[in-house]
Design a protein around this motif. Structure first.
Motif, PDB file in Angstrom:
ATOM      1  N   VAL A  35     -28.392-134.524 -18.787  1.00 23.13           N
ATOM      2  CA  VAL A  35     -27.675-133.907 -19.887  1.00 23.13           C
ATOM      3  C   VAL A  35     -27.675-134.853 -21.070  1.00 23.13           C
ATOM      4  O   VAL A  35     -27.281-136.010 -20.946  1.00 23.13           O
ATOM      5  CB  VAL A  35     -26.216-133.570 -19.486  1.00 23.13           C
ATOM      6  CG1 VAL A  35     -25.479-132.962 -20.669  1.00 23.13           C
ATOM      7  CG2 VAL A  35     -26.206-132.630 -18.295  1.00 23.13           C
ATOM      8  N   LEU A  36     -28.117-134.357 -22.212  1.00 20.93           N
ATOM      9  CA  LEU A  36     -28.193-135.181 -23.408  1.00 20.93           C
ATOM     10  C   LEU A  36     -27.010-134.863 -24.302  1.00 20.93           C
ATOM     11  O   LEU A  36     -26.807-133.721 -24.691  1.00 20.93           O
ATOM     12  CB  LEU A  36     -29.504-134.915 -24.149  1.00 20.93           C
ATOM     13  CG  LEU A  36     -29.718-135.679 -25.460  1.00 20.93           C
ATOM     14  CD1 LEU A  36     -29.758-137.173 -25.180  1.00 20.93           C
ATOM     15  CD2 LEU A  36     -30.992-135.222 -26.143  1.00 20.93           C
ATOM     16  N   ASP A  37     -26.213-135.875 -24.610  1.00 24.10           N
ATOM     17  CA  ASP A  37     -25.061-135.707 -25.492  1.00 24.10           C
ATOM     18  C   ASP A  37     -25.295-136.584 -26.716  1.00 24.10           C
ATOM     19  O   ASP A  37     -25.200-137.805 -26.646  1.00 24.10           O
ATOM     20  CB  ASP A  37     -23.773-136.113 -24.783  1.00 24.10           C
ATOM     21  CG  ASP A  37     -22.543-135.786 -25.609  1.00 24.10           C
ATOM     22  OD1 ASP A  37     -22.699-135.466 -26.800  1.00 24.10           O
ATOM     23  OD2 ASP A  37     -21.423-135.840 -25.074  1.00 24.10           O
ATOM     24  N   PRO A  38     -25.611-135.957 -27.864  1.00 19.31           N
ATOM     25  CA  PRO A  38     -25.928-136.747 -29.064  1.00 19.31           C
ATOM     26  C   PRO A  38     -24.716-137.376 -29.728  1.00 19.31           C
ATOM     27  O   PRO A  38     -24.855-138.180 -30.632  1.00 19.31           O
ATOM     28  CB  PRO A  38     -26.576-135.711 -29.987  1.00 19.31           C
ATOM     29  CG  PRO A  38     -25.933-134.418 -29.582  1.00 19.31           C
ATOM     30  CD  PRO A  38     -25.712-134.516 -28.097  1.00 19.31           C
ATOM     31  N   ALA A  39     -23.501-137.009 -29.295  1.00 18.53           N
ATOM     32  CA  ALA A  39     -22.295-137.550 -29.919  1.00 18.53           C
ATOM     33  C   ALA A  39     -22.157-139.035 -29.609  1.00 18.53           C
ATOM     34  O   ALA A  39     -22.557-139.496 -28.545  1.00 18.53           O
ATOM     35  CB  ALA A  39     -21.066-136.797 -29.419  1.00 18.53           C
ATOM     36  N   PRO A  40     -21.588-139.804 -30.554  1.00 15.09           N
ATOM     37  CA  PRO A  40     -21.364-141.236 -30.297  1.00 15.09           C
ATOM     38  C   PRO A  40     -20.487-141.446 -29.063  1.00 15.09           C
ATOM     39  O   PRO A  40     -19.609-140.627 -28.772  1.00 15.09           O
ATOM     40  CB  PRO A  40     -20.652-141.706 -31.572  1.00 15.09           C
ATOM     41  CG  PRO A  40     -21.033-140.703 -32.620  1.00 15.09           C
ATOM     42  CD  PRO A  40     -21.165-139.397 -31.901  1.00 15.09           C
ATOM     43  N   LYS A  53     -16.102-134.290 -19.686  1.00 11.97           N
ATOM     44  CA  LYS A  53     -16.066-133.865 -18.294  1.00 11.97           C
ATOM     45  C   LYS A  53     -16.039-132.344 -18.172  1.00 11.97           C
ATOM     46  O   LYS A  53     -16.651-131.766 -17.264  1.00 11.97           O
ATOM     47  CB  LYS A  53     -14.850-134.468 -17.598  1.00 11.97           C
ATOM     48  CG  LYS A  53     -14.717-134.110 -16.113  1.00 11.97           C
ATOM     49  CD  LYS A  53     -13.498-134.764 -15.505  1.00 11.97           C
ATOM     50  CE  LYS A  53     -13.409-134.470 -14.006  1.00 11.97           C
ATOM     51  NZ  LYS A  53     -13.244-133.031 -13.740  1.00 11.97           N
ATOM     52  N   ALA A  54     -15.328-131.688 -19.101  1.00  9.61           N
ATOM     53  CA  ALA A  54     -15.219-130.231 -19.047  1.00  9.61           C
ATOM     54  C   ALA A  54     -16.565-129.540 -19.219  1.00  9.61           C
ATOM     55  O   ALA A  54     -16.779-128.430 -18.732  1.00  9.61           O
ATOM     56  CB  ALA A  54     -14.245-129.752 -20.123  1.00  9.61           C
ATOM     57  N   GLY A  55     -17.493-130.205 -19.899  1.00  6.44           N
ATOM     58  CA  GLY A  55     -18.800-129.606 -20.140  1.00  6.44           C
ATOM     59  C   GLY A  55     -19.870-130.039 -19.162  1.00  6.44           C
ATOM     60  O   GLY A  55     -21.045-129.706 -19.342  1.00  6.44           O
ATOM     61  N   LEU A  56     -19.467-130.740 -18.119  1.00  7.54           N
ATOM     62  CA  LEU A  56     -20.429-131.246 -17.140  1.00  7.54           C
ATOM     63  C   LEU A  56     -20.116-130.701 -15.751  1.00  7.54           C
ATOM     64  O   LEU A  56     -18.963-130.387 -15.452  1.00  7.54           O
ATOM     65  CB  LEU A  56     -20.391-132.781 -17.109  1.00  7.54           C
ATOM     66  CG  LEU A  56     -20.830-133.503 -18.382  1.00  7.54           C
ATOM     67  CD1 LEU A  56     -20.532-134.999 -18.265  1.00  7.54           C
ATOM     68  CD2 LEU A  56     -22.313-133.282 -18.646  1.00  7.54           C
TER      69      LEU A  56
END
Length: 202
Positions: free
Chosen positions: A3-8, A20-23
């Protein structure tokens, strides 16, 4: 994982709960399968036997060949022992004396060979954080392998199950987490640099 999360990166509780809610829920079996296999493209989807053959070829045709041809290392057997010693100590504080003794070489040689493995992106040294208030703390870096699959092969963990249930599982998990963070930060830096370049061109 995957899962790629571009947010800092933000380690506040609010941000962690949001991420965590999105994983999906953590699957320790899947995590150790990924740790055991590592990140090399050629071992993704390979059988356990094929993965073992790949790592042996990688050691012989890349690590040892470059050490001999580019670094002038002549003690091939000693260098192989040294690589395995590094793998055995992954996740631990760096100890040149222990590495040298395991490989049958001097501490000076151990320092030189470790620098070679750093230059080849085989190992990663995590320097301890310190400031004026923490000067009395241990300042020895920790040793990690850039690829946990290679580390597992070198330390003879021949299946994901044996690695997960083995005595070194905690060190491997720590190694995995640290290197995922290192890669995430490196990706962010490249992305920000690329974005800045595009904006300047406009």
């Amino acid at each position: 994982m995957g899962v790629l999360d571009p947010a800092p990166l933000d380690f506040s509780m609010e941000c962690l709960l949001k991420r965590k809610a999105g994983l999906p829920d953590n699957d320790i079996t899947a995590v150790f399968g990924h740790i055991w296999k590592g990140g090399f493209a050629d071992v993704q989807g390979a059988t356990e036997e094929m993965a073992q053959a790949y790592y042996q070829s990688y050691i012989d045709n890349y690590l040892i060949a470059d050490a001999v041809n580019d670094e002038g290392i002549k003690d091939i057997s000693g260098f192989k022992r040294f690589i395995r010693a590094c793998a055995a100590l992954a996740g631990n504080l760096l100890n040149y004396r222990a590495l040298g003794e395991a490989a049958g070489v001097s501490e000076v040689t151990a320092k030189k060979w470790l620098a070679v493995l750093q230059d080849m992106d085989v190992i990663y040294l995590l320097e301890p954080y310190s400031n004026n208030e923490l000067q009395r703390l241990v300042k020895t870096p920790k040793l990690y392998f850039c690829d946990t699959g290679l580390c597992a092969y070198l330390t003879r963990w021949l299946t994901p199950e044996s690695l997960r249930e083995g005595a070194a599982s905690g060190h491997f998990y720590e190694n995995y987490v640290v290197m995922e963070l290192v890669k995430n930060y490196a990706y962010m830096e490249r992305s920000l640099a690329f974005t800045g370049m595009i904006r300047r061109k406009r």
